[in-house]
Design a protein around this motif. Structure first.
Motif, short mmCIF file in Angstrom:
data_model
loop_
_atom_site.label_atom_id
_atom_site.label_comp_id
_atom_site.label_asym_id
_atom_site.label_seq_id
_atom_site.Cartn_x
_atom_site.Cartn_y
_atom_site.Cartn_z
N SER A 81 32.86 29.72 44.35
CA SER A 81 34.05 29.33 44.83
C SER A 81 35.17 29.86 45.41
CB SER A 81 34.38 28.18 43.65
OG SER A 81 35.04 29.09 42.60
N ASN A 82 34.93 31.02 45.81
CA ASN A 82 35.81 32.20 46.20
C ASN A 82 37.10 32.06 45.37
OD1 ASN A 82 34.52 32.99 48.49
ND2 ASN A 82 34.93 30.94 49.62
N ALA A 83 36.93 31.81 44.19
CA ALA A 83 38.18 31.98 43.17
C ALA A 83 38.61 33.30 42.59
CB ALA A 83 38.03 31.08 41.99
N ILE A 84 37.90 34.40 43.37
CA ILE A 84 38.02 35.71 42.76
C ILE A 84 38.56 36.27 43.94
CG2 ILE A 84 36.81 38.00 42.42
CD1 ILE A 84 35.45 36.76 40.13
N LYS A 85 39.48 37.44 43.92
CA LYS A 85 39.97 38.27 44.87
C LYS A 85 39.62 39.74 44.78
CE LYS A 85 44.13 35.26 46.06
NZ LYS A 85 45.71 35.53 46.35
N LYS A 86 38.81 40.22 45.46
CA LYS A 86 38.24 41.69 45.44
C LYS A 86 38.70 42.32 46.46
CE LYS A 86 33.91 41.13 45.43
NZ LYS A 86 32.35 41.44 45.31
N SER A 87 39.45 43.68 46.27
CA SER A 87 39.73 44.51 47.25
C SER A 87 39.16 45.78 47.09
CB SER A 87 41.43 44.77 46.87
OG SER A 87 42.02 45.76 47.82
N ILE A 198 40.55 43.48 41.14
CA ILE A 198 40.00 42.28 41.13
C ILE A 198 40.77 41.40 40.46
CG2 ILE A 198 38.61 42.46 38.90
CD1 ILE A 198 36.34 41.02 40.20
N GLN A 199 40.84 40.06 40.89
CA GLN A 199 41.77 39.17 40.04
C GLN A 199 41.10 37.90 40.17
OE1 GLN A 199 45.75 39.07 42.30
NE2 GLN A 199 45.25 40.97 43.38
N PHE A 200 41.16 37.20 38.81
CA PHE A 200 40.77 35.89 38.89
C PHE A 200 41.34 35.33 37.42
CE2 PHE A 200 38.10 38.86 36.61
CZ PHE A 200 38.02 38.35 35.34
N SER A 201 41.19 34.06 37.61
CA SER A 201 41.51 33.19 36.12
C SER A 201 40.50 33.03 35.45
CB SER A 201 41.99 31.87 36.83
OG SER A 201 42.44 31.12 35.72
N LEU A 205 39.00 31.42 29.22
CA LEU A 205 40.17 31.45 28.43
C LEU A 205 41.48 30.86 29.35
CD1 LEU A 205 39.73 34.73 26.64
CD2 LEU A 205 39.39 32.56 25.63
N ASN A 206 41.12 31.03 30.86
CA ASN A 206 42.10 30.44 31.72
C ASN A 206 43.36 31.36 31.77
OD1 ASN A 206 40.93 28.04 32.33
ND2 ASN A 206 41.68 27.07 30.41
N ASN A 207 43.50 32.41 31.09
CA ASN A 207 44.51 33.49 31.37
C ASN A 207 44.13 34.05 32.64
OD1 ASN A 207 42.18 34.50 29.68
ND2 ASN A 207 43.16 36.34 29.66
N LYS A 208 45.10 34.89 33.23
CA LYS A 208 45.05 35.46 34.64
C LYS A 208 44.67 36.98 34.45
CE LYS A 208 46.71 32.39 37.18
NZ LYS A 208 45.89 31.65 38.28
N ILE A 209 43.65 37.35 35.05
CA ILE A 209 43.05 38.88 34.88
C ILE A 209 43.45 39.63 36.43
CG2 ILE A 209 40.87 40.12 34.46
CD1 ILE A 209 41.56 38.29 32.23
N ASN A 210 43.88 40.81 36.23
CA ASN A 210 44.31 41.52 37.17
C ASN A 210 44.02 42.90 36.98
OD1 ASN A 210 45.43 42.77 39.46
ND2 ASN A 210 47.34 41.58 39.47
N VAL A 211 42.93 43.48 37.47
CA VAL A 211 42.54 44.85 36.99
C VAL A 211 42.32 45.74 38.16
CG1 VAL A 211 40.48 46.21 35.96
CG2 VAL A 211 41.12 43.89 35.00
N LYS A 212 42.96 47.08 38.13
CA LYS A 212 42.73 48.04 39.11
C LYS A 212 41.96 49.14 38.52
CE LYS A 212 45.79 49.24 41.87
NZ LYS A 212 45.53 48.87 43.04
#
Length: 230
Positions: A81-87, A198-201, A205-212
């Motif tokens: 659903s393109n709900a993940i942002k990958k860089s 990577i960033q996603f909800s 658990l619905n918490n925001k995940i933002n990992v480098k």
């Protein structure tokens, strides 16, 4: 080999995959006998894990795995659903002067059918070196951010080759003269493609995940020699 754990909860583990490590055994890599990422993690964490998405063997960086097989589809829906942002970060041959949207179709290796693919390429830094690389008396490189909008196999490597900006260390789609120069001048043999963040909800658990993911050692060598800051 110890795998760096970037995030862990009751449902998933996010790791920093090293270069040249297969996620799991496959037909395409049937001649490679080294321990897979899943083998290494099972030994390290005493857990059987299940990958949510792919990274090429030669690519380093962020990879999401689940602790139960039934969670895989739940997390994969974020990708669908393109709900993940990958860089990703890449070092490429030549100068990238402006932001590009690369939309060349990419062939599926199983069906041989071309599928739509899209990658955003953003220039970050560049350098010209007084090091001759055939057929020129100098060499130029760019540090780029790559944002895949689709997830085709080898998409980023193919797309950068399509615009004549192949990724350094890519022996399938890249430039052997520049790859060899990085080996000889900087003792760097790995692919300069890194899944940086990577960033996603969280789907449960619905918490925001933002990992480098920290960069491999070869990148530190090049950043120092090129006087690049990141």
């Amino acid at each position: 080999m110890k795998i760096e754990i970037l995030f862990e909860d009751n449902y998933c583990v996010i790791v920093n995959k090293p270069n040249n490590v297969l996620i799991h055994n496959s037909y395409y890599a049937r001649n490679i006998k080294d321990a897979t990422l899943l083998n290494l993690l099972k030994e390290q964490l005493n857990l059987e894990l299940f990958p949510v998405h792919r990274l090429d063997r030669k690519t380093s960086g962020v990879l999401v795995l689940t602790k139960q097989k039934e969670y895989v589809a739940v997390f994969q829906e974020l990708f669908n659903s393109n709900a993940i942002k990958k860089s990703y970060l890449g070092i490429v041959r030549g100068f990238v002067e402006e932001e590009l949207n690369i939309t060349s179709p990419v062939k599926n290796p199983d069906t041989k059918v071309y599928k739509d693919a899209s990658t955003i390429c953003i220039p970050l830094q560049k350098i010209e070196l007084n090091i001759a690389v055939h057929p020129y008396e100098f060499s130029r490189y760019s540090l780029v951010k790559l944002l895949p909008e689709t997830g085709r196999m080898h998409q980023l490597r193919i797309h950068m080759n399509k615009i004549s900006r192949p990724i350094i260390g890519d022996y399938k789609y890249g430039d052997r003269f520049h790859n060899r120069m990085f080996e000889n001048e900087f003792n760097c043999n790995n692919l300069f493609l890194h899944a940086d963040s990577i960033q996603f909800s969280h789907p449960i658990l619905n918490n925001k995940i933002n990992v480098k993911a920290t960069l491999p050692t070869d990148w530190s060598t090049i950043f120092k020699d090129f006087n690049w800051k990141f």
